[in-house]
Design a protein around this motif. Sequence first.
Motif, mmCIF file in Angstrom:
data_model
loop_
_atom_site.group_PDB
_atom_site.id
_atom_site.type_symbol
_atom_site.label_atom_id
_atom_site.label_comp_id
_atom_site.label_asym_id
_atom_site.label_seq_id
_atom_site.Cartn_x
_atom_site.Cartn_y
_atom_site.Cartn_z
ATOM 1 N N PHE A 1 3.473 8.820 4.445
ATOM 2 C CA PHE A 1 1.882 7.613 4.073
ATOM 3 C C PHE A 1 1.335 7.889 4.775
ATOM 4 C CE2 PHE A 1 -0.254 3.740 4.767
ATOM 5 C CZ PHE A 1 -0.722 3.636 3.556
ATOM 6 N N GLU B 1 2.858 1.910 -3.723
ATOM 7 C CA GLU B 1 1.066 1.902 -4.206
ATOM 8 C C GLU B 1 1.176 3.385 -4.164
ATOM 9 O OE1 GLU B 1 -2.261 -0.914 -3.740
ATOM 10 O OE2 GLU B 1 -0.993 -2.556 -5.707
ATOM 11 N N TRP B 2 1.141 4.178 -2.724
ATOM 12 C CA TRP B 2 0.421 5.480 -2.404
ATOM 13 C C TRP B 2 1.603 6.263 -2.942
ATOM 14 C CZ3 TRP B 2 3.284 8.465 0.703
ATOM 15 C CH2 TRP B 2 3.386 10.064 1.008
ATOM 16 N N GLY C 1 1.660 6.872 -6.715
ATOM 17 C CA GLY C 1 0.543 7.621 -7.106
ATOM 18 C C GLY C 1 1.484 9.401 -7.004
ATOM 19 N N GLU C 2 2.385 9.202 -5.632
ATOM 20 C CA GLU C 2 2.898 10.660 -5.163
ATOM 21 C C GLU C 2 3.860 11.207 -6.124
ATOM 22 O OE1 GLU C 2 1.255 12.822 -3.022
ATOM 23 O OE2 GLU C 2 -0.856 11.842 -3.123
ATOM 24 N N ALA D 1 -0.304 11.328 5.242
ATOM 25 C CA ALA D 1 -1.131 11.962 4.374
ATOM 26 C C ALA D 1 -2.367 10.898 5.634
ATOM 27 C CB ALA D 1 -0.856 11.386 2.980
ATOM 28 N N ALA D 2 -2.835 9.430 5.478
ATOM 29 C CA ALA D 2 -3.508 8.973 5.867
ATOM 30 C C ALA D 2 -4.709 9.458 7.303
ATOM 31 C CB ALA D 2 -2.895 7.701 6.413
ATOM 32 N N GLU E 1 0.604 -1.420 0.415
ATOM 33 C CA GLU E 1 0.079 -0.162 0.145
ATOM 34 C C GLU E 1 0.766 1.357 -0.370
ATOM 35 O OE1 GLU E 1 -3.943 -1.857 2.443
ATOM 36 O OE2 GLU E 1 -2.244 -0.726 3.530
ATOM 37 N N ILE E 2 1.870 1.601 0.720
ATOM 38 C CA ILE E 2 2.777 2.554 0.613
ATOM 39 C C ILE E 2 3.628 2.257 -0.514
ATOM 40 C CG2 ILE E 2 4.866 3.480 2.027
ATOM 41 C CD1 ILE E 2 4.156 1.913 4.745
#
Length: 55
Positions: free
Chosen positions: A43, A20-21, A24-25, A46-47, A17-18
């Motif tokens: 991460f 992918e984030w 994306g960033e 942001a979450a 997940e990190i």
Amino acid sequence: MKGAAAGTAPAEKTAKEIREWAIGESREVSFRGRISAAIVRAFHDAAAKLPAVGG
């Protein structure tokens, strides 16, 4: 040994997940190996800013 196997899966999912984030960033992150502390911190920051889900 059930606990050991169960304990590793969530960490792998979180790393995925990190990554992918980060991608994306537009952050630079490797596809394998350790994720830098700066990216992990970003991460989680942001979450934390996202609204709570479900209630």
